[in-house]
Design a protein around this motif. Sequence first.
Motif, mmCIF file in Angstrom:
data_model
loop_
_atom_site.group_PDB
_atom_site.id
_atom_site.type_symbol
_atom_site.label_atom_id
_atom_site.label_comp_id
_atom_site.label_asym_id
_atom_site.label_seq_id
_atom_site.Cartn_x
_atom_site.Cartn_y
_atom_site.Cartn_z
ATOM 1 N N TYR A 1 0.642 -1.129 -0.002
ATOM 2 C CA TYR A 1 -0.190 0.416 -0.135
ATOM 3 C C TYR A 1 1.054 1.216 0.563
ATOM 4 N N TRP B 1 2.060 2.190 -3.311
ATOM 5 C CA TRP B 1 1.019 2.099 -4.482
ATOM 6 C C TRP B 1 0.779 4.025 -4.413
ATOM 7 N N VAL B 2 1.284 4.185 -2.794
ATOM 8 C CA VAL B 2 0.928 5.412 -2.554
ATOM 9 C C VAL B 2 1.815 6.513 -2.498
ATOM 10 N N ILE C 1 1.319 7.248 -6.845
ATOM 11 C CA ILE C 1 0.590 8.046 -6.654
ATOM 12 C C ILE C 1 1.456 9.411 -7.117
ATOM 13 N N GLU C 2 2.226 9.635 -5.813
ATOM 14 C CA GLU C 2 2.361 10.941 -5.319
ATOM 15 C C GLU C 2 3.463 10.907 -6.729
ATOM 16 N N THR D 1 2.005 12.943 -9.277
ATOM 17 C CA THR D 1 1.232 13.846 -9.052
ATOM 18 C C THR D 1 3.052 14.992 -9.141
ATOM 19 N N VAL E 1 -9.756 1.123 -0.895
ATOM 20 C CA VAL E 1 -8.844 2.544 -0.269
ATOM 21 C C VAL E 1 -9.204 3.287 -1.434
ATOM 22 N N ASP F 1 -10.296 6.351 -1.442
ATOM 23 C CA ASP F 1 -10.168 8.173 -1.506
ATOM 24 C C ASP F 1 -8.775 7.772 -2.207
ATOM 25 N N ASP F 2 -8.287 7.417 -1.401
ATOM 26 C CA ASP F 2 -6.534 7.227 -2.796
ATOM 27 C C ASP F 2 -6.893 6.517 -4.116
ATOM 28 N N TYR F 3 -7.581 5.910 -4.125
ATOM 29 C CA TYR F 3 -8.055 5.334 -5.684
ATOM 30 C C TYR F 3 -8.581 6.603 -6.711
ATOM 31 N N LYS G 1 -7.956 9.383 -6.352
ATOM 32 C CA LYS G 1 -7.202 10.655 -6.438
ATOM 33 C C LYS G 1 -6.246 10.498 -7.395
ATOM 34 N N LEU G 2 -5.823 8.796 -7.325
ATOM 35 C CA LEU G 2 -4.936 8.506 -8.731
ATOM 36 C C LEU G 2 -5.963 8.572 -10.088
#
Length: 127
Positions: free
Chosen positions: A27, A30-31, A34-35, A38, A70, A72-74, A76-77
């Motif tokens: 996890y 993965w986050v 994404i960062e 971004t 997940v 919220d995180d998905y 965002k992605l």
Amino acid sequence: MAGSVKKIIWLTFLALVFVLSTALLSYAWWVFQIEKGTRALLSGDGQKAAELYREAEAPFVRFPWLAYAVQDDYAKLFFNQIKLLYTGGENHPLLEKLENGGKRFPFLLQRGEYFFWVGNARQLLER
């Protein structure tokens, strides 16, 4: 006999700790992807951002149920990918991604961002 029960409980506990640790590390990775995507998007490197977002989305193509764990995180992605398509002027892939995303993951439809991007995509098509 009591010693073997303790041993089984201990091994089960260790296995559980291992599985949870692996899940949390996955996890975190993965986050982090994404960062990184971004940051690449904000610095103007859309190609690198697209590649990182594709890599980050890969587990959800194979295991869609993960997105519900997940949300919220998905989201965002997903919306970062939409922003990338929008800034690149890619109208049809943008609408297609929005439609497919809403069908595959209905929780995205409950977010205001979804309708913001649908409106923007329609304005692009009208130009």
